[in-house]
Design a protein around this motif. Structure first.
Motif, PDB file in Angstrom:
ATOM      1  N   ASN A  33      -3.225  -2.969  -1.103  1.00  0.00           N
ATOM      2  CA  ASN A  33      -3.160  -3.821  -2.483  1.00  0.00           C
ATOM      3  C   ASN A  33      -2.956  -3.386  -3.562  1.00  0.00           C
ATOM      4  N   GLU A  68      -6.248  -1.367  -8.831  1.00  0.00           N
ATOM      5  CA  GLU A  68      -6.901  -2.209  -7.800  1.00  0.00           C
ATOM      6  C   GLU A  68      -6.734  -3.627  -8.113  1.00  0.00           C
ATOM      7  N   GLY A  70      -7.789  -7.796  -7.236  1.00  0.00           N
ATOM      8  CA  GLY A  70      -9.053  -8.624  -6.600  1.00  0.00           C
ATOM      9  C   GLY A  70      -8.697  -8.882  -5.025  1.00  0.00           C
ATOM     10  N   LYS A  71      -9.955  -9.292  -4.531  1.00  0.00           N
ATOM     11  CA  LYS A  71     -10.035  -9.837  -2.962  1.00  0.00           C
ATOM     12  C   LYS A  71      -8.900 -10.778  -2.963  1.00  0.00           C
ATOM     13  N   TYR A  72      -8.920 -11.755  -4.023  1.00  0.00           N
ATOM     14  CA  TYR A  72      -7.934 -12.907  -4.098  1.00  0.00           C
ATOM     15  C   TYR A  72      -7.005 -12.773  -5.490  1.00  0.00           C
ATOM     16  N   GLU A  73      -5.814 -12.457  -5.068  1.00  0.00           N
ATOM     17  CA  GLU A  73      -4.782 -12.308  -5.943  1.00  0.00           C
ATOM     18  C   GLU A  73      -4.296 -13.617  -6.489  1.00  0.00           C
ATOM     19  N   LYS A 109     -14.727  -8.031  -8.934  1.00  0.00           N
ATOM     20  CA  LYS A 109     -13.603  -7.620  -7.859  1.00  0.00           C
ATOM     21  C   LYS A 109     -12.905  -8.831  -7.023  1.00  0.00           C
ATOM     22  N   LYS A 110     -13.555  -9.814  -7.401  1.00  0.00           N
ATOM     23  CA  LYS A 110     -13.064 -11.145  -6.747  1.00  0.00           C
ATOM     24  C   LYS A 110     -11.739 -11.686  -6.703  1.00  0.00           C
ATOM     25  N   ASN A 131      -3.326 -15.369  -2.882  1.00  0.00           N
ATOM     26  CA  ASN A 131      -2.879 -14.636  -1.906  1.00  0.00           C
ATOM     27  C   ASN A 131      -1.696 -15.176  -1.212  1.00  0.00           C
ATOM     28  N   TYR A 150     -12.339 -20.249  -3.207  1.00  0.00           N
ATOM     29  CA  TYR A 150     -12.495 -19.032  -2.912  1.00  0.00           C
ATOM     30  C   TYR A 150     -13.602 -18.411  -3.269  1.00  0.00           C
TER      31      TYR A 150
END
Lengths: 151, 583
Positions: A33, A68, A70-73, A109-110, A131, A150
């Motif tokens: 990512n 970096e 996030g987990k969800y972009e 970081k979500k 995402n 999310y």
């Protein structure tokens, strides 16, 4: 460096020359990512291309990120049609809810927030992408419930 | 019986994936003998998700389908009792009879929305790859003459004659040549190339193979933007299938001609739609443009002669070979032959793709699109994206072709057509496009890098009420310098949206500068918020939420202190009783 096997496998798929650089960066981006600097160093050695050159290419293109995500972009479309239909307000609403600006990532970081110039779904403007999920005809009041999916 | 689901990116965004899975499940659970297929985008995005039932020769289209509709649709067809309610109310209940689609002439978009793009057989059954079969029996010169005679011009924006481009690539002597499909559809608001790539990818592969045979190339690249993951996926499948069927690869259809197609992904840089920048990107460099000449047909990818054509241009090729150039030649105007696909968007009732003969008046296009949204007044249409300009109301009957649009300071561009109504501020739109070019300028040449930034700063001042009348001359001066001295098409055309709005909407600029007023209430800084005492119930929500404490409680009512107000609009947004007016 972890994932070294995966990286070697990616490198094996391409001829070792400059024209392979962008496709390889795409695959590294898919894997992490973002483009971690130690991986870029490794690619530089293997392809015999200087790190400076790789950096110059990676920073040129919007698809590549050196930090970096996030987990969800989240990606808010600011293409013309979306803009005319008020996508800037959608962006502001997300900024308000998550307390991050364009290009930033939440502390946990979500979520990370970016903008894009047209996803080609203009007839459903304004469009928002998280995402791989695309949300069309988004209204300001929908934003909160979309983000909550999310959690 | 066959059921299809429209699964272009927009269909999927509207929920077509769920519809497809549900159909799959229902058909399996009921052990029905129904063929289920994905099809591309038919271009009527307003109606997505679209499900169509093919029964004998009848097609019934269901629009805006939800998951719960699926059992009903199936049951109604099994009992031969067609559910009219959800089906589009037109002859035969077939969406193709809808006014929007019926009034189109589909050449580039042919088969889109009708066939399963992931199954090569469906394309072949409808005559696919026949043009390639015919072509490799012809002499290259014959094909070039056919394309030249058709009058086809590049659909990427510039409108160069395709036949001449093919001819110059053919005439250059070189043992290695390349064909390249420019699928880096970067113009925000244009999505016809995506529809073709997702809906009928084999047409592009076939056209590239014909081009390869004609100019003597054995490798083709498709440079597709990475923002189109579904198009990339479908192209991968199509290339694999075409190879298996020997339509590409070594010794195509047992001839001496070999041609391979490779995919190259863009990486989110608008400038890479410019052909010299695209070449740099394929070579693995920063996508910076270079000086022309030499043109790519002489020295392109890896310094070899390269023929670069846009997706929509290529989509016309098999049709021209199959139906003959004389047929194509009868469509369009004297200088611009064939059709053009426009992506109709913005403040219009029916959004979607519309393919019409070149030269169709703008008014007719708006009419096919069902008119301006909410019956508002048409103000302008923007064509050509960040490189183009606007068409004002007084020119609404202009025939849309290359020459006419250039003459009025707009351009055909790749085909984005954005309708704007009375609520759109033209200064803000010009600022929006300039922000785009400032963002996307690659930075190589200074007129574009610095010039567009200076222009943006001036526009920003004007929208904030800090502009001066002399700024308008300065904008025009800068625009002229940038147009004349930029290296590539991006810079040379970047000032167009400003010049064209200045040409037709100068009064709006002056209104912003002299009266510090934005009539459409778009420019926040020029908006004045006032509380309407008649509607206000004194709940205090605005008072509590104002970040600058600019709302005061005076006696029994609330007032906004205009000196403190930063025009953030929070009070307007928070008020549940519409008691805040924007002036």
């Amino acid at each position: 460096m972890k994932d070294i096997d995966k990286i070697n496998k990616i490198l094996d798929n391409y001829p070792k020359d400059q024209s392979s650089l962008i496709p390889i960066l795409h695959e590294i981006e898919d894997l992490y990512n973002f483009l971690p600097v130690d991986v870029l160093n490794y690619i530089s050695e293997k392809l015999d291309i200087s790190l400076e050159y790789i950096y110059s290419v990676a920073t040129f293109y919007n698809s590549f990120k050196l930090y970096e995500k996030g987990k969800y972009e989240i990606s808010v479309c600011l293409g013309t049609v979306c803009y005319v239909k008020g996508s800037e307000n959608i962006l502001k609403e997300i900024t308000k809810i998550l307390n991050i600006k364009n290009g930033e990532i939440t502390e946990d970081k979500k979520f990370s927030l970016d903008t894009t110039r047209c996803l080609g779904c203009c007839s459903m403007a304004p469009v928002l992408k998280i995402n791989d999920d695309i949300y069309g005809s988004v209204k300001i009041e929908d934003v909160k419930s979309i983000l909550e999916k999310y959690e | 019986m066959k059921i299809t689901v429209g699964m272009g990116s927009c269909g999927i965004a509207a929920g077509a994936n769920k519809i497809y899975s549900r159909l799959e499940k229902e058909i399996k659970d009921r052990s029905l003998n129904i063929k289920l297929a994905k099809v591309g985008c038919i271009g009527l995005c307003k109606y997505e998700p679209i499900v169509e039932v093919y029964e004998n020769s009848n097609i019934t289209s269901y629009v805006n389908v939800s998951e719960d509709d699926i059992p009903l649709i199936i049951e109604n067809h099994l009992s031969n009792n067609i559910l009219i309610e959800k089906a589009i109310k037109a002859k035969n209940n077939n969406i193709r009879n809808d006014y929007f689609l019926k009034n189109q002439v589909r050449i580039a978009l042919s088969h889109c929305g009708d066939i399963n793009p992931e199954d090569i057989n469906e394309y072949v059954e409808l005559g696919g790859y026949q043009a390639l079969e015919e072509s490799i029996k012809l002499k290259p010169e014959t094909i070039i003459n056919e394309i030249k005679n058709s009058g086809l011009r590049g659909r990427g924006g510039a409108g160069f004659l395709t036949g001449l481009k093919w001819e110059s690539a053919y005439k250059v002597a070189s043992d290695i040549k390349y064909v390249c499909c420019n699928a880096d559809e970067g113009d925000p608001g244009a999505f016809m190339d995506r529809a073709v790539l997702e809906g009928n990818p084999h047409a592009i592969i076939e056209a590239m193979a014909i081009a390869g045979y004609t100019i003597g190339a054995s490798t083709g690249f498709i440079y597709v933007r990475s923002e189109y993951p579904l198009a990339v996926e479908r192209l991968k499948i199509a290339i694999k299938q075409a190879k298996e069927k020997k339509y590409i690869g070594d010794n195509i259809l047992d001839s001496n001609f070999s041609f391979n197609v490779e995919l190259r992904l863009g990486a989110g840089a608008f400038v890479c739609g410019e052909e010299t920048a695209l070449i740099a990107s394929i070579e693995g460099k920063r996508g910076e443009p270079s000086k022309k000449p030499p043109f790519p047909t002489t020295s392109g990818i890896f310094d070899k002669p390269t023929l670069i054509n846009n997706v929509e241009t290529l989509a016309n090729i098999p049709q021209i070979i199959l139906n003959g150039s004389d047929w194509f030649n009868t469509i369009g105007t004297e200088k611009s032959k064939g059709t053009k696909v426009f992506a109709l968007g913005g403040k219009i009732n029916t959004t979607g793709l519309i393919e019409i003969p070149i030269g169709t008046p703008l008014q007719k296009i708006i009419e096919i699109g069902g008119g301006v949204l909410n019956n508002k007044d048409f103000k302008a249409a923007q064509t050509g994206g960040p490189s183009g300009g606007c068409i004002p109301k007084e020119l609404i009957d202009i025939p849309m072709d290359y020459e006419n649009l250039n003459a009025i300071g707009s351009m055909m561009g790749s085909g984005g057509l954005i309708i704007m109504d009375e609520d759109t501020c033209m200064v803000d739109i010009a600022k929006f496009f300039l922000a785009f070019t400032v963002d996307e300028s690659c930075g190589k040449c200074s007129p574009c890098r610095i010039g567009t930034t200076r222009m943006y700063e001036i526009l920003d001042r004007i929208t904030k009420g800090q502009g001066e009348i002399k700024d308008l001359d300065e904008l025009e001066n800068l625009a002229t310098y940038i147009k004349e001295s930029s290296l590539c098409g991006l810079g040379q055309s970047a000032p167009n949206p400003v010049l064209s709005t200045l040409r037709y909407f100068k009064d709006e600029y002056i209104e912003h500068i002299e009266n510090k007023n934005c009539k459409s209430n778009t420019c926040n800084f020029l908006t004045t918020y006032i509380i309407n005492d008649e509607k206000c119930i004194k709940c205090g929500l605005c008072y509590n939420n104002c970040p600058k404490n600019a709302i005061n409680k005076v006696n029994d009512h609330y007032e906004i202190d205009q000196d403190k107000c930063i025009k953030c609009g929070l009070c307007f947004k928070n008020c549940k009783f519409k008691a805040i007016n924007k002036l």
